[in-house]
Enzyme design. Structure first.
Site, PDB file in Angstrom:
ATOM      1  N   ASN A  91      -6.056  14.593  49.161  1.00  0.00           N
ATOM      2  CA  ASN A  91      -5.178  15.280  47.748  1.00  0.00           C
ATOM      3  C   ASN A  91      -4.058  14.685  47.318  1.00  0.00           C
ATOM      4  O   ASN A  91      -3.109  14.443  46.218  1.00  0.00           O
ATOM      5  CB  ASN A  91      -4.359  16.327  49.185  1.00  0.00           C
ATOM      6  N   ASP A 103      -0.273   3.541  51.916  1.00  0.00           N
ATOM      7  CA  ASP A 103      -0.778   3.886  50.351  1.00  0.00           C
ATOM      8  C   ASP A 103      -2.336   3.783  51.171  1.00  0.00           C
ATOM      9  O   ASP A 103      -3.177   3.074  50.883  1.00  0.00           O
ATOM     10  CB  ASP A 103      -0.518   1.852  50.302  1.00  0.00           C
ATOM     11  N   LYS A 150     -10.426  11.204  37.674  1.00  0.00           N
ATOM     12  CA  LYS A 150     -10.952  12.217  38.411  1.00  0.00           C
ATOM     13  C   LYS A 150     -11.660  12.224  37.707  1.00  0.00           C
ATOM     14  O   LYS A 150     -12.762  13.276  38.827  1.00  0.00           O
ATOM     15  CB  LYS A 150      -9.993  14.405  38.100  1.00  0.00           C
ATOM     16  N   TYR A 200      -5.356  10.507  32.944  1.00  0.00           N
ATOM     17  CA  TYR A 200      -5.643  11.669  34.764  1.00  0.00           C
ATOM     18  C   TYR A 200      -7.387  12.056  34.771  1.00  0.00           C
ATOM     19  O   TYR A 200      -7.191  12.455  35.723  1.00  0.00           O
ATOM     20  CB  TYR A 200      -4.855  12.917  34.251  1.00  0.00           C
TER      21      TYR A 200
END
Length: 254
Positions: A93, A65, A163, A159
């Protein structure tokens, strides 16, 4: 001139994902030994392991995890025990998936999941693997960001927030570890064609493609190519970079 990663070891998190699996095959083709991280898709991880081993590279799989520091440290111990050393190259990734909606309707837990899987994953990977890179005086720390970080479109808030936070970590880290021979860079894919699209016949989207200067979507292989470049000595003087691989759909300005 070619990308030669012979003698290097690369860890790819989210290795069983649509982009991760191509990164793994590409890095192996360039000569790197591979550590394949997965969270739940053991079947795909084992398939990738066999494919990498067939290239003659050393390889192993680790389950974990990436939002848990304890789990990431356990991965580190497993890699050291199985392969006798730690990666020269890490590729962050993996990312949590969730349903996108507006800021007013988005579940607050989705913001936390993006922070954990984008920002904290990167922090945990740095704590686990950069010290050994520093000892060797060499390392490549690569994160997969997104064109969404520059677009800020409706329904992207969780998101994008995750990021953009990740971006801050990478820029600061690049300045902190550069003198130790470690480069820190980000690849920012656009809406990328993967095996899922090929299987479903959804490679093209006219409304998206007409906005892209190159008038098409990029491919998973094109993302993997940039990762391999940044992992190599061809990118030895590139650090702190956010590199869009999106056909010009977003362009960082100065």
């Amino acid at each position: 001139m070619r990308i030669d990663l012979t003698g290097k070891m690369a860890l790819v998190t989210g290795g069983t994902g649509q982009l991760g699996r191509v990164m793994i095959s590409t890095l192996a083709e360039c000569g790197a030994d591979i550590v394949i991280h997965y969270r739940s898709n053991a079947e795909k991880a084992n398939q990738l392991l066999q494919e990498v081993l067939q290239t003659g590279r050393k390889a192993m799989i680790v389950q974990g995890d990436i939002t848990s520091q304890e789990s990431v440290m356990q991965m580190k111990e497993q890699i050291q025990a199985s392969l006798g050393r730690l990666p020269d190259i890490t590729v962050a990734n993996a990312v949590e998936q969730y349903a996108w909606t507006s800021v007013l309707e988005q579940d607050p837990r989705d913001y936390q999941s993006q922070f954990d899987s984008c920002v904290m994953q990167s922090v945990y990977l740095a704590k686990a693997f950069i010290p050994s890179m520093a000892e060797r005086g060499y390392g490549r720390f690569i994160g997969i960001n997104t064109e969404c970080s520059m677009q800020n479109f409706p329904n992207q808030s969780a998101y994008t927030a995750g990021k953009r936070g990740m971006d801050g970590v990478y820029r600061v880290l690049a300045k902190e570890v550069g003198e130790q021979g470690i480069t820190v860079n980000q690849v920012a894919p656009g809406w990328t064609v993967s095996d899922r699209d090929r299987d479903q016949g959804t490679e093209h989207n006219a409304s998206y493609e007409q906005q892209v200067p190159l008038r098409r979507r990029g491919t998973d292989q094109e993302i993997a190519n940039m990762v391999a470049f940044l992992a190599s000595d061809l990118a030895s003087f590139t650090t702190g970079a956010y590199i869009p691989v999106c056909g010009g759909n977003v362009m960082p300005a100065i």
